[in-house]
Design a protein around this motif. Structure first.
Motif, PDB file in Angstrom:
ATOM      1  N   TYR A 104       0.843  -1.199   0.000  1.00  6.25           N
ATOM      2  CA  TYR A 104       0.000   0.000   0.000  1.00  6.25           C
ATOM      3  C   TYR A 104       0.882   1.255   0.000  1.00  6.25           C
ATOM      4  N   VAL A 105       0.278   2.360  -0.416  1.00  2.00           N
ATOM      5  CA  VAL A 105       0.913   3.677  -0.332  1.00  2.00           C
ATOM      6  C   VAL A 105       0.116   4.528   0.649  1.00  2.00           C
ATOM      7  N   LEU A 106       0.835   5.225   1.528  1.00  2.00           N
ATOM      8  CA  LEU A 106       0.240   6.250   2.389  1.00  2.00           C
ATOM      9  C   LEU A 106       1.176   7.450   2.321  1.00  2.00           C
ATOM     10  N   SER A 107       0.761   8.490   1.602  1.00  2.00           N
ATOM     11  CA  SER A 107       1.707   9.557   1.300  1.00  2.00           C
ATOM     12  C   SER A 107       1.057  10.926   1.294  1.00  2.00           C
ATOM     13  N   ASN A 108       1.829  11.913   1.769  1.00  2.00           N
ATOM     14  CA  ASN A 108       1.454  13.321   1.610  1.00  2.00           C
ATOM     15  C   ASN A 108       1.927  13.772   0.232  1.00  2.00           C
ATOM     16  N   PHE A 109       0.975  14.123  -0.628  1.00  2.00           N
ATOM     17  CA  PHE A 109       1.330  14.508  -1.994  1.00  2.00           C
ATOM     18  C   PHE A 109       0.240  15.397  -2.556  1.00  2.00           C
ATOM     19  N   GLY A 110       0.640  16.514  -3.175  1.00  2.00           N
ATOM     20  CA  GLY A 110      -0.312  17.361  -3.873  1.00  2.00           C
ATOM     21  C   GLY A 110      -0.894  16.648  -5.088  1.00  2.00           C
ATOM     22  N   LYS A 111      -2.062  17.094  -5.528  1.00  2.00           N
ATOM     23  CA  LYS A 111      -2.756  16.420  -6.634  1.00  2.00           C
ATOM     24  C   LYS A 111      -1.941  16.416  -7.913  1.00  2.00           C
ATOM     25  N   ASN A 112      -1.395  17.573  -8.262  1.00  2.00           N
ATOM     26  CA  ASN A 112      -0.679  17.684  -9.534  1.00  2.00           C
ATOM     27  C   ASN A 112       0.573  16.814  -9.548  1.00  2.00           C
ATOM     28  N   GLY A 113       1.333  16.868  -8.465  1.00  2.00           N
ATOM     29  CA  GLY A 113       2.535  16.055  -8.375  1.00  2.00           C
ATOM     30  C   GLY A 113       2.232  14.573  -8.402  1.00  2.00           C
ATOM     31  N   PHE A 114       1.190  14.166  -7.668  1.00  2.00           N
ATOM     32  CA  PHE A 114       0.853  12.748  -7.662  1.00  2.00           C
ATOM     33  C   PHE A 114       0.358  12.300  -9.026  1.00  2.00           C
ATOM     34  N   ASN A 115      -0.493  13.099  -9.668  1.00  2.00           N
ATOM     35  CA  ASN A 115      -0.969  12.723 -11.003  1.00  2.00           C
ATOM     36  C   ASN A 115       0.194  12.527 -11.961  1.00  2.00           C
ATOM     37  N   TYR A 116       1.202  13.385 -11.835  1.00  2.00           N
ATOM     38  CA  TYR A 116       2.374  13.287 -12.707  1.00  2.00           C
ATOM     39  C   TYR A 116       3.116  11.967 -12.502  1.00  2.00           C
ATOM     40  N   ILE A 117       3.446  11.640 -11.255  1.00  2.00           N
ATOM     41  CA  ILE A 117       4.212  10.409 -11.042  1.00  2.00           C
ATOM     42  C   ILE A 117       3.375   9.165 -11.333  1.00  2.00           C
ATOM     43  N   HIS A 118       2.076   9.232 -11.065  1.00  2.00           N
ATOM     44  CA  HIS A 118       1.210   8.068 -11.302  1.00  2.00           C
ATOM     45  C   HIS A 118       1.112   7.758 -12.789  1.00  2.00           C
ATOM     46  N   LYS A 119       1.105   8.797 -13.613  1.00  2.00           N
ATOM     47  CA  LYS A 119       1.039   8.604 -15.062  1.00  2.00           C
ATOM     48  C   LYS A 119       2.402   8.268 -15.666  1.00  2.00           C
ATOM     49  N   THR A 120       3.468   8.721 -15.010  1.00  2.00           N
ATOM     50  CA  THR A 120       4.804   8.601 -15.588  1.00  2.00           C
ATOM     51  C   THR A 120       5.485   7.283 -15.259  1.00  2.00           C
TER      52      THR A 120
END
Length: 203
Positions: A104-120
């Motif tokens: 599992y992931v439990l992380s503090n991350f802004g939406k834009n940054g997370f969307n970027y890494i999740h897609k990349t």
């Protein structure tokens, strides 16, 4: 016995060192100022919590510190490029998955940054579930976000290993009954996993 492993992202699986980058590009005085007044602020926490958008944050900082506007604009344009995978830790995910652990992931991350890494990056395919701070409007080290993970995925803390780089997050996890790895140096994850899990890894 550990059945689940919960990973933080920043400085555990994803590089996050804006200060180091700014030190190289801008020099020490500007790097220190921006690190304190942009990246280590309540506004950045609000971004991670999903209460403000990234565009709002950068605009706010430019208006607040007009003499640093060019540096702030530079970071706005380049900050996502700092979010690179920590390959020496990501390599353990498929092995842990094959061993039968739920990840599992439990992380503090802004939406834009997370969307970027999740897609990349494709390593997210190994996870059984994720709780991201900006998606649930909660933030570590508040116990509430841990409870969200526990309730959403039926995770039993005493059977779960939590890995994070920040001492305050580790303290909350311990108080809730999690086993923990405080990853102060991301290069020693292998040794700590082998010690806690009693397993050997091939790489």
């Amino acid at each position: 016995m550990v059945e689940n492993i919960v990973f933080d992202l920043g400085r555990v699986l994803i590089q996050w060192d804006p200060y180091g980058y700014m030190l190289k590009v801008f020099g020490e005085p500007v790097a220190t100022f921006l690190n304190k007044n942009v990246f280590e602020t309540k506004e950045w926490n609000l971004l991670d919590k999903g209460e403000i958008e990234e565009e709002q944050l950068w605009q706010m900082m430019v208006e607040r510190f007009p003499h640093y506007a060019e540096y702030i604009e530079h970071m706005k344009e380049n900050v996502l490029r700092l979010l690179l995978p920590i390959e020496e830790n990501i390599r353990f995910l498929p092995q842990l998955k094959a061993m039968g652990y739920k990840l599992y992931v439990l992380s503090n991350f802004g939406k834009n940054g997370f969307n970027y890494i999740h897609k990349t990056y494709d390593f997210f395919k190994y996870f059984n579930g994720m709780v991201i701070s900006s998606h649930v409007n909660q933030i570590k080290p508040d116990p509430q976000i841990f409870t969200t993970l526990i309730d959403k995925y039926n995770v039993e803390p005493t059977k779960t290993l939590f890995i994070d780089d920040k001492a305050e997050n580790i303290r909350t996890a311990q108080e809730l009954g999690f086993k923990v790895i405080h990853l102060e140096d991301n290069s020693n994850l292998k040794d700590q996993l082998e010690r806690l899990l009693g397993k050997k890894f091939s790489c």
